[in-house]
Design a protein around this motif. Structure first.
Motif, PDB file in Angstrom:
ATOM      1  N   PRO A  64       0.822  -1.207   0.000  1.00 50.07           N
ATOM      2  CA  PRO A  64       0.000   0.000   0.000  1.00 50.07           C
ATOM      3  C   PRO A  64       0.861   1.264   0.000  1.00 50.07           C
ATOM      4  O   PRO A  64       1.959   1.280   0.564  1.00 50.07           O
ATOM      5  CB  PRO A  64      -0.801  -0.121   1.302  1.00 50.07           C
ATOM      6  N   ALA A  65       0.333   2.318  -0.603  1.00 50.56           N
ATOM      7  CA  ALA A  65       1.073   3.577  -0.699  1.00 50.56           C
ATOM      8  C   ALA A  65       1.430   4.136   0.678  1.00 50.56           C
ATOM      9  O   ALA A  65       2.503   4.722   0.854  1.00 50.56           O
ATOM     10  CB  ALA A  65       0.258   4.597  -1.487  1.00 50.56           C
ATOM     11  N   ALA A 103      -4.866   4.632  -9.105  1.00 45.08           N
ATOM     12  CA  ALA A 103      -4.986   3.200  -9.361  1.00 45.08           C
ATOM     13  C   ALA A 103      -4.273   2.855 -10.654  1.00 45.08           C
ATOM     14  O   ALA A 103      -4.284   3.626 -11.625  1.00 45.08           O
ATOM     15  CB  ALA A 103      -6.461   2.794  -9.440  1.00 45.08           C
ATOM     16  N   GLU A 116      -2.125  -0.477  -3.238  1.00 44.57           N
ATOM     17  CA  GLU A 116      -3.322   0.260  -2.802  1.00 44.57           C
ATOM     18  C   GLU A 116      -2.983   1.735  -2.833  1.00 44.57           C
ATOM     19  O   GLU A 116      -2.066   2.182  -2.154  1.00 44.57           O
ATOM     20  CB  GLU A 116      -3.721  -0.174  -1.394  1.00 44.57           C
ATOM     21  N   GLY A 117      -3.690   2.520  -3.658  1.00 43.96           N
ATOM     22  CA  GLY A 117      -3.388   3.932  -3.799  1.00 43.96           C
ATOM     23  C   GLY A 117      -2.141   4.160  -4.649  1.00 43.96           C
ATOM     24  O   GLY A 117      -1.717   3.279  -5.419  1.00 43.96           O
ATOM     25  N   ALA A 159       1.503   9.505   0.148  1.00 44.56           N
ATOM     26  CA  ALA A 159       0.455   8.642  -0.382  1.00 44.56           C
ATOM     27  C   ALA A 159      -0.682   9.495  -0.919  1.00 44.56           C
ATOM     28  O   ALA A 159      -1.113  10.460  -0.273  1.00 44.56           O
ATOM     29  CB  ALA A 159      -0.046   7.699   0.710  1.00 44.56           C
ATOM     30  N   ALA A 175      -4.395   9.335  -3.800  1.00 43.16           N
ATOM     31  CA  ALA A 175      -5.340   8.464  -4.501  1.00 43.16           C
ATOM     32  C   ALA A 175      -4.797   8.151  -5.897  1.00 43.16           C
ATOM     33  O   ALA A 175      -4.117   8.965  -6.518  1.00 43.16           O
ATOM     34  CB  ALA A 175      -6.704   9.141  -4.594  1.00 43.16           C
TER      35      ALA A 175
END
Length: 308
Positions: A213-214, A250, A270-271, A246, A248
């Motif tokens: 994840p980011a 995709a 993720e992110g 981090a 948003a």
């Protein structure tokens, strides 16, 4: 008070400087042997040694404290206490027992959390909201002795290991002077629950895995600044990432989604991670705007995903 000081990096040097300024007699300093460093592999003195030489204090740089002759030299000082800060060598029980007030350690975490070599980096990696400094009466265990004095410190959302280290070093320098002025003190045993181990940081940990994840990757960039530096391979070019956040987004992990003066945005598990300061191998640290002037990065370019 007549003291021995044992420490090596800048964290320790700041404490030693405060102890000297407070008027204590530092009769002997222990620090790690000079190490080869840099491109020329020239021998480099530790920050503690550099400060000690300037202050005219005797320096001892043994590779181990188990040697009988070294122990005899320490015993001969007749120190009332030994202050230890990021020294890097294990103190045998014989050494721990020598000073009247024992050996007192400056540790950069809220014990028993993050016992070990890298409490600053591990706290950031774990997403801890606070950390602190403990002044601890040393025993034979790993950072397990009772605590004489402690102070909490919040971890900012943009905190790097470098900035947090400097804050903790200043707190540690102030607290050790406070403790030395109040000895003997009653120490409080550490809680039996909540202990965790802060393993030494290895260079391989800095290689970013874009499947994560980011938020985790942003924490790695901050935790590994300055050492070993978070790194990746973008279209075959090795880069170090010094600042990132981090956001948003995709895409396939490692895919460059955006590359403009506001940041290089890379898809994560993720992110996405927006990189705002980076460095090519052999180059200088640059803002993303400066970097993109000399290096073209296109949307759709890829950062390598390391083997599992």
């Amino acid at each position: 008070m007549k003291l021995i000081f044992a420490g090596t990096p800048e964290f320790a040097a700041l404490a030693l400087e405060a102890i000297i300024a407070a008027g204590h007699q530092v009769a002997l300093v222990l620090t790690q042997p000079d190490r080869a460093a840099g491109r020329g592999m020239a021998l480099r003195q530790s920050p503690v040694k550099l400060l000690t030489v300037g202050a005219g204090i005797e320096v001892l740089q043994p590779p181990t404290l188990k040697d009988a002759a070294v122990q005899e030299r320490i015993r001969a000082v007749g120190a009332e206490a030994m202050v230890v800060a990021a020294y890097g060598l294990i103190l045998p029980q014989a050494v721990l027992d020598m000073p009247r007030f024992g050996c007192i350690n400056i540790h950069g975490s809220l014990l028993p959390r993050w016992r070990g070599a890298a409490p600053v980096q591990r706290a950031i990696l774990a997403g801890d909201s606070e950390t602190g400094v403990c002044i601890m009466q040393m025993d034979a265990g790993l950072d397990s002795g009772p605590v004489l004095l402690s102070e909490r410190l919040p971890i900012a959302s943009d905190e790097t290991a470098a900035s947090l280290h400097d804050k903790l070093a200043r707190v540690g320098a102030r607290l050790i002077v406070n403790v030395l002025a109040r000895l003997p003190m009653v120490a409080q045993p550490q809680p039996e629950v909540g202990a965790s181990y802060a393993a030494k940081v290895g260079k391989a940990e800095g290689i970013l895995d874009w499947r994560l994840p980011a938020l985790q990757l942003a924490a790695r960039v901050r935790a590994f600044n300055p050492y070993p530096g978070a790194s990746c391979s973008l279209d075959g070019r090795v880069l170090k990432l010094w600042r990132a956040e981090a956001v948003a987004g995709a895409g396939s992990p490692g895919e460059v989604l955006v590359a403009d003066r506001d940041g290089v945005v890379i898809a994560c598990g993720e992110g996405a991670l927006r990189v705002t300061e980076l460095q090519s191998a052999g180059g200088k640290r640059l803002s993303v705007a400066q970097f993109l002037v000399g290096t073209r990065v296109r949307s759709g370019s890829r950062c390598a995903v390391p083997d599992s």
